[in-house]
Design a protein around this motif. Structure first.
Motif, PDB file in Angstrom:
ATOM      1  N   CYS A  12      44.218  36.922  36.293  1.00 48.95           N
ATOM      2  CA  CYS A  12      45.655  36.672  36.268  1.00 48.95           C
ATOM      3  C   CYS A  12      45.926  35.168  36.370  1.00 48.95           C
ATOM      4  O   CYS A  12      45.562  34.532  37.373  1.00 48.95           O
ATOM      5  CB  CYS A  12      46.341  37.407  37.414  1.00 48.95           C
ATOM      6  SG  CYS A  12      48.135  37.179  37.473  1.00 48.95           S
ATOM      7  N   SER A  39      45.217  35.314  31.185  1.00 42.08           N
ATOM      8  CA  SER A  39      45.233  36.614  31.876  1.00 42.08           C
ATOM      9  C   SER A  39      44.670  37.696  30.955  1.00 42.08           C
ATOM     10  O   SER A  39      44.996  37.714  29.763  1.00 42.08           O
ATOM     11  CB  SER A  39      46.663  36.998  32.289  1.00 42.08           C
ATOM     12  OG  SER A  39      47.240  36.037  33.149  1.00 42.08           O
ATOM     13  N   ARG A  75      43.954  34.158  39.817  1.00 41.43           N
ATOM     14  CA  ARG A  75      43.211  35.178  40.565  1.00 41.43           C
ATOM     15  C   ARG A  75      42.214  35.866  39.652  1.00 41.43           C
ATOM     16  O   ARG A  75      42.461  36.034  38.462  1.00 41.43           O
ATOM     17  CB  ARG A  75      44.175  36.224  41.144  1.00 41.43           C
ATOM     18  CG  ARG A  75      45.231  35.688  42.089  1.00 41.43           C
ATOM     19  CD  ARG A  75      46.161  36.800  42.531  1.00 41.43           C
ATOM     20  NE  ARG A  75      45.489  37.738  43.420  1.00 41.43           N
ATOM     21  CZ  ARG A  75      45.884  38.991  43.638  1.00 41.43           C
ATOM     22  NH1 ARG A  75      46.928  39.473  42.966  1.00 41.43           N
ATOM     23  NH2 ARG A  75      45.236  39.773  44.471  1.00 41.43           N
ATOM     24  N   LEU A  77      40.165  39.379  40.061  1.00 40.90           N
ATOM     25  CA  LEU A  77      39.860  40.580  40.821  1.00 40.90           C
ATOM     26  C   LEU A  77      38.667  41.291  40.200  1.00 40.90           C
ATOM     27  O   LEU A  77      38.691  41.633  39.010  1.00 40.90           O
ATOM     28  CB  LEU A  77      41.060  41.524  40.852  1.00 40.90           C
ATOM     29  CG  LEU A  77      42.359  40.983  41.442  1.00 40.90           C
ATOM     30  CD1 LEU A  77      43.432  42.057  41.446  1.00 40.90           C
ATOM     31  CD2 LEU A  77      42.139  40.441  42.845  1.00 40.90           C
ATOM     32  N   GLU A  81      38.730  43.167  44.321  1.00 43.32           N
ATOM     33  CA  GLU A  81      38.534  42.107  45.313  1.00 43.32           C
ATOM     34  C   GLU A  81      38.699  40.742  44.654  1.00 43.32           C
ATOM     35  O   GLU A  81      38.133  40.484  43.590  1.00 43.32           O
ATOM     36  CB  GLU A  81      37.143  42.217  45.944  1.00 43.32           C
ATOM     37  CG  GLU A  81      36.887  41.174  47.013  1.00 43.32           C
ATOM     38  CD  GLU A  81      35.581  41.389  47.760  1.00 43.32           C
ATOM     39  OE1 GLU A  81      35.229  40.543  48.589  1.00 43.32           O
ATOM     40  OE2 GLU A  81      34.916  42.425  47.501  1.00 43.32           O
ATOM     41  N   ASP A  82      39.465  39.872  45.289  1.00 43.86           N
ATOM     42  CA  ASP A  82      39.727  38.545  44.747  1.00 43.86           C
ATOM     43  C   ASP A  82      38.509  37.646  44.949  1.00 43.86           C
ATOM     44  O   ASP A  82      38.223  37.215  46.077  1.00 43.86           O
ATOM     45  CB  ASP A  82      40.959  37.935  45.408  1.00 43.86           C
ATOM     46  CG  ASP A  82      41.438  36.671  44.703  1.00 43.86           C
ATOM     47  OD1 ASP A  82      40.689  36.151  43.850  1.00 43.86           O
ATOM     48  OD2 ASP A  82      42.555  36.206  45.003  1.00 43.86           O
ATOM     49  N   PHE A  84      38.024  34.594  43.909  1.00 45.16           N
ATOM     50  CA  PHE A  84      38.355  33.202  44.209  1.00 45.16           C
ATOM     51  C   PHE A  84      38.709  32.989  45.681  1.00 45.16           C
ATOM     52  O   PHE A  84      38.668  31.863  46.172  1.00 45.16           O
ATOM     53  CB  PHE A  84      39.508  32.718  43.329  1.00 45.16           C
ATOM     54  CG  PHE A  84      39.179  32.661  41.863  1.00 45.16           C
ATOM     55  CD1 PHE A  84      37.857  32.637  41.418  1.00 45.16           C
ATOM     56  CD2 PHE A  84      40.179  32.630  40.908  1.00 45.16           C
ATOM     57  CE1 PHE A  84      37.553  32.584  40.075  1.00 45.16           C
ATOM     58  CE2 PHE A  84      39.883  32.563  39.549  1.00 45.16           C
ATOM     59  CZ  PHE A  84      38.566  32.550  39.135  1.00 45.16           C
ATOM     60  N   ALA A  85      39.061  34.070  46.364  1.00 40.22           N
ATOM     61  CA  ALA A  85      39.423  33.960  47.782  1.00 40.22           C
ATOM     62  C   ALA A  85      38.229  34.211  48.701  1.00 40.22           C
ATOM     63  O   ALA A  85      38.344  34.056  49.919  1.00 40.22           O
ATOM     64  CB  ALA A  85      40.552  34.943  48.107  1.00 40.22           C
TER      65      ALA A  85
END
Length: 329
Positions: A12, A39, A75, A77, A81-82, A84-85
């Motif tokens: 995204c 995206s 982002r 996923l 699950e993200d 990048f985080a």
């Protein structure tokens, strides 16, 4: 229609910008916007073809998803699950399920390591097996990709380009991943070898339930292996559709130009070549409005001022194009 949990990959608004620095203090004076708001989603077990001219940002997308390049924004996923985080420890675990096949079948292999060491190295890095298990796994994988266990003791320079790419594929499979990002895996190979590698990838996908993001500039290859196709231009996706829909009736002028350039084997031409004028703009200084408008034969005033997002151009809502002038129907 796929449900949300059917998507292995969801990207995204991905952005990857590289700073331009100048002066003694190396002050940032601008950015190269290699990827600027991309995206897409990829269902499990399917292949997304990511195509475009050299420099459009498609390889940067693949490397950013694997955190080989850090994202500027957006982002990613993976199974919800993200990525990048995630912190460094979690990233290492996630990367077991995401691997890459590189474009250069020689440069991506360590010339000081033999085949056994190359193929089993991911297992060693992730501490997933002892020496005997690693050797057995390497033997199993080289046979799966069409080589022989006798090749385990040889070095990369002893193989042809197609054999080296098979070694690279075997290495990518060592951790039994769910996603393979294939970065132009056949562009450096002879045409006869290309078909063998493509057929191998399709067989492996069927056997192992793999999901592919297949990056390429050769639209004929993409047509053969992909179920869905995303066309990139200057860091943006300008068209997204199923393979059949995109090749049968491309909606964006850039896609039409790319498809018109595919050589036809028949002696009698059945399509008219659409030649683009001008050069691809610099991603460090992109044009206002639609990034394609300086080269587009259909461009009008609105195209120079406003950028169109991907919007449906067919009755099913699955054929998307980022063009004010694209035909709808």
């Amino acid at each position: 229609m796929n449900q949300a949990n059917d998507y292995l990959v969801e990207v995204c608004d991905l952005k990857t910008w590289f700073p331009i620095r100048a002066g003694v203090l190396r002050k940032t004076i601008g950015h190269v916007k290699a990827v600027d708001g991309v995206s897409f989603r990829v269902p499990r077990g399917r292949t997304l073809g990511l195509v475009g001219e050299s420099g459009c940002g498609k390889t940067t997308v693949g490397r950013t998803l694997l955190r080989l390049i850090e994202p500027t924004g957006g982002r990613f996923l993976f199974e919800g699950e993200d990525v990048f985080a995630a912190d460094a420890k979690r990233i290492k675990r996630l990367l077991r399920d995401m691997q890459m096949i590189f474009q250069d079948p020689y440069g991506s292999l360590n010339p000081r390591m033999n085949v056994e060491q190359i193929v089993s190295e991911p297992l060693l890095v992730h501490r997933m097996a002892g020496y005997a298990q690693r050797r057995d796994k390497a033997a199993e994988l080289v046979e799966r990709v069409g080589l022989s266990v006798e090749h385990l003791g040889r070095y990369p320079h002893e193989f042809s380009g197609g054999q080296r790419q098979r070694i690279g594929i075997a290495r990518a499979l060592a951790l039994e991943p769910k996603l393979l990002i294939c970065d132009e895996p056949v562009s450096a190979l002879d045409v006869s070898i290309q078909s063998q590698i493509i057929n191998l990838l399709q067989d492996l996908q069927e056997e192992m339930g793999l999901t592919y993001i297949f990056i390429a500039h050769d639209l004929a290859v993409v047509e053969h292996i992909s179920e869905d196709v995303a066309v990139m231009y200057l860091g943006h996706i300008v068209e997204f559709a199923t393979r059949d829909a995109l090749y049968a009736e491309p909606r964006h002028p850039y896609t039409q130009a790319l498809l018109s350039a595919i050589p036809e084997p028949a002696p009698v031409k059945t399509k008219q070549r659409m030649v683009l004028s001008g050069e691809v703009p610099s991603p460090s200084n992109p044009p206002s409005g639609c990034p394609f408008h300086p080269r587009c034969p259909l461009a009008e005033g609105r195209c120079r001022e406003e950028i169109q997002t991907l919007v449906p151009k067919d009755s099913t809502g699955t054929h998307l194009a980022a063009c004010w002038k694209a035909k709808t129907g």
